[in-house]
Design a protein around this motif. Sequence first.
Motif, PDB file in Angstrom:
ATOM      1  N   LEU A   1       0.925  -1.068   0.083  1.00  0.00           N
ATOM      2  CA  LEU A   1       0.203  -0.280   0.058  1.00  0.00           C
ATOM      3  C   LEU A   1       0.956   1.332  -0.136  1.00  0.00           C
ATOM      4  N   GLU A   2       1.911   1.165   0.786  1.00  0.00           N
ATOM      5  CA  GLU A   2       2.940   2.279   0.834  1.00  0.00           C
ATOM      6  C   GLU A   2       3.636   2.630  -0.586  1.00  0.00           C
ATOM      7  N   ARG A   3       3.912   1.480  -1.118  1.00  0.00           N
ATOM      8  CA  ARG A   3       4.390   1.683  -2.589  1.00  0.00           C
ATOM      9  C   ARG A   3       3.392   1.957  -3.508  1.00  0.00           C
ATOM     10  N   PHE A   4       2.193   1.751  -3.515  1.00  0.00           N
ATOM     11  CA  PHE A   4       1.468   2.003  -4.445  1.00  0.00           C
ATOM     12  C   PHE A   4       0.933   3.521  -4.327  1.00  0.00           C
ATOM     13  N   HIS A   5       0.745   3.689  -3.048  1.00  0.00           N
ATOM     14  CA  HIS A   5       0.417   5.373  -2.582  1.00  0.00           C
ATOM     15  C   HIS A   5       1.341   6.175  -3.197  1.00  0.00           C
ATOM     16  N   LYS A   6       2.861   5.838  -3.243  1.00  0.00           N
ATOM     17  CA  LYS A   6       3.698   6.716  -3.771  1.00  0.00           C
ATOM     18  C   LYS A   6       3.605   6.811  -5.304  1.00  0.00           C
ATOM     19  N   ASP A   7       3.447   5.572  -6.002  1.00  0.00           N
ATOM     20  CA  ASP A   7       3.288   5.796  -7.421  1.00  0.00           C
ATOM     21  C   ASP A   7       2.109   6.258  -7.980  1.00  0.00           C
ATOM     22  N   TYR A   8       1.116   5.964  -7.143  1.00  0.00           N
ATOM     23  CA  TYR A   8      -0.376   6.646  -7.587  1.00  0.00           C
ATOM     24  C   TYR A   8      -0.697   7.659  -6.423  1.00  0.00           C
ATOM     25  N   PRO A   9      -0.209   8.657  -6.078  1.00  0.00           N
ATOM     26  CA  PRO A   9      -0.759   9.485  -4.874  1.00  0.00           C
ATOM     27  C   PRO A   9      -2.061  10.174  -4.904  1.00  0.00           C
ATOM     28  N   LYS A  10      -2.703  10.218  -6.204  1.00  0.00           N
ATOM     29  CA  LYS A  10      -4.022  10.676  -6.537  1.00  0.00           C
ATOM     30  C   LYS A  10      -5.153   9.517  -6.127  1.00  0.00           C
ATOM     31  N   VAL A  11      -4.784   8.449  -6.090  1.00  0.00           N
ATOM     32  CA  VAL A  11      -5.657   7.457  -6.135  1.00  0.00           C
ATOM     33  C   VAL A  11      -6.103   7.359  -4.585  1.00  0.00           C
ATOM     34  N   ARG A  12      -7.401   7.186  -4.288  1.00  0.00           N
ATOM     35  CA  ARG A  12      -7.978   7.292  -2.790  1.00  0.00           C
ATOM     36  C   ARG A  12      -8.171   5.768  -2.420  1.00  0.00           C
ATOM     37  N   ILE A  13      -7.403   5.285  -1.379  1.00  0.00           N
ATOM     38  CA  ILE A  13      -7.427   3.901  -0.962  1.00  0.00           C
ATOM     39  C   ILE A  13      -8.324   3.849   0.204  1.00  0.00           C
ATOM     40  N   SER A  14      -9.249   2.912   0.266  1.00  0.00           N
ATOM     41  CA  SER A  14      -9.866   2.759   1.483  1.00  0.00           C
ATOM     42  C   SER A  14      -9.756   1.055   1.499  1.00  0.00           C
ATOM     43  N   THR A  15      -9.814   0.763   2.963  1.00  0.00           N
ATOM     44  CA  THR A  15      -9.529  -0.652   3.395  1.00  0.00           C
ATOM     45  C   THR A  15     -10.812  -0.978   4.135  1.00  0.00           C
TER      46      THR A  15
ATOM     47  N   ALA B   1      -7.078   1.746 -11.319  1.00  0.00           N
ATOM     48  CA  ALA B   1      -6.554   1.502 -10.103  1.00  0.00           C
ATOM     49  C   ALA B   1      -6.462   0.144  -9.508  1.00  0.00           C
ATOM     50  N   GLY B   2      -7.449  -0.438  -9.790  1.00  0.00           N
ATOM     51  CA  GLY B   2      -7.582  -1.930  -9.344  1.00  0.00           C
ATOM     52  C   GLY B   2      -6.321  -2.899  -9.894  1.00  0.00           C
ATOM     53  N   HIS B   3      -6.765  -2.657 -11.325  1.00  0.00           N
ATOM     54  CA  HIS B   3      -5.512  -3.192 -12.156  1.00  0.00           C
ATOM     55  C   HIS B   3      -4.009  -2.949 -11.577  1.00  0.00           C
ATOM     56  N   ALA B   4      -3.742  -1.689 -11.239  1.00  0.00           N
ATOM     57  CA  ALA B   4      -2.439  -1.292 -11.207  1.00  0.00           C
ATOM     58  C   ALA B   4      -2.125  -1.734  -9.700  1.00  0.00           C
ATOM     59  N   PHE B   5      -3.007  -2.081  -8.825  1.00  0.00           N
ATOM     60  CA  PHE B   5      -2.713  -2.463  -7.665  1.00  0.00           C
ATOM     61  C   PHE B   5      -2.760  -4.027  -7.577  1.00  0.00           C
TER      62      PHE B   5
END
Length: 222
Positions: free
Chosen positions: A22-36, A194-198
Amino acid sequence: DWGSIRIGSSDMIMHAFLLPYLERFHKDYPKVRISTITASTPETIASLRARRIDLGVVFSPVEENEDLDIIPVCTVQDTFVAGNTFRHLEGSVLSLDEVAKLPLVCPEKGTSTRAYLDAFFQSHGVVLDPECELATTVLIVPFAERGLGVGITVRRFAEESLRAGSVFELQTAQKIPERAIAVVTRRRSQISHAGHAFIRCLTGKETEEAGGEQPREKCSPG
């Protein structure tokens, strides 16, 4: 839509596996909002089918169903860990029957991991009757560290405590079979960019190519 991604998993997977990704993904895609959402595997699958989440990251085995796509990410090994209270057992090889007589700490019923462990014990003619059944599985190793019982957990999730020597691995004649951490999505459902990228971040492969792959031996965000 790159706007958001909703991910479901257990507290153990979220805490000990997903956070670096999640940390790496957030750095690569900072504009994507992540909810868990953290929940058991059955609850995660139910949330997926109800479209409350876009994908789940869960332990296998997941019941094969034509409405789900299951993408293995890596293999994991369950093991028994104990603290200093049980240090006299270090180096011994115990039968599963002997292990079952110890005060065990494991996930509560209703989780996929507990069903997996129950089936493993039953396959050897032994009933799993734990001393402590925990809803929060990240507490299994701390319980073992404090002598509250012998914990049953995924080995990689106990590695820090094993290195520190606060717990040791109990050797058993019958090993719990390996299983996998897998990404689960709704089949024929439109997954966002975003889903595909994650999923690509987790598997290192394009989503369409990952389904037929075997689990990777090591889980690493690097």
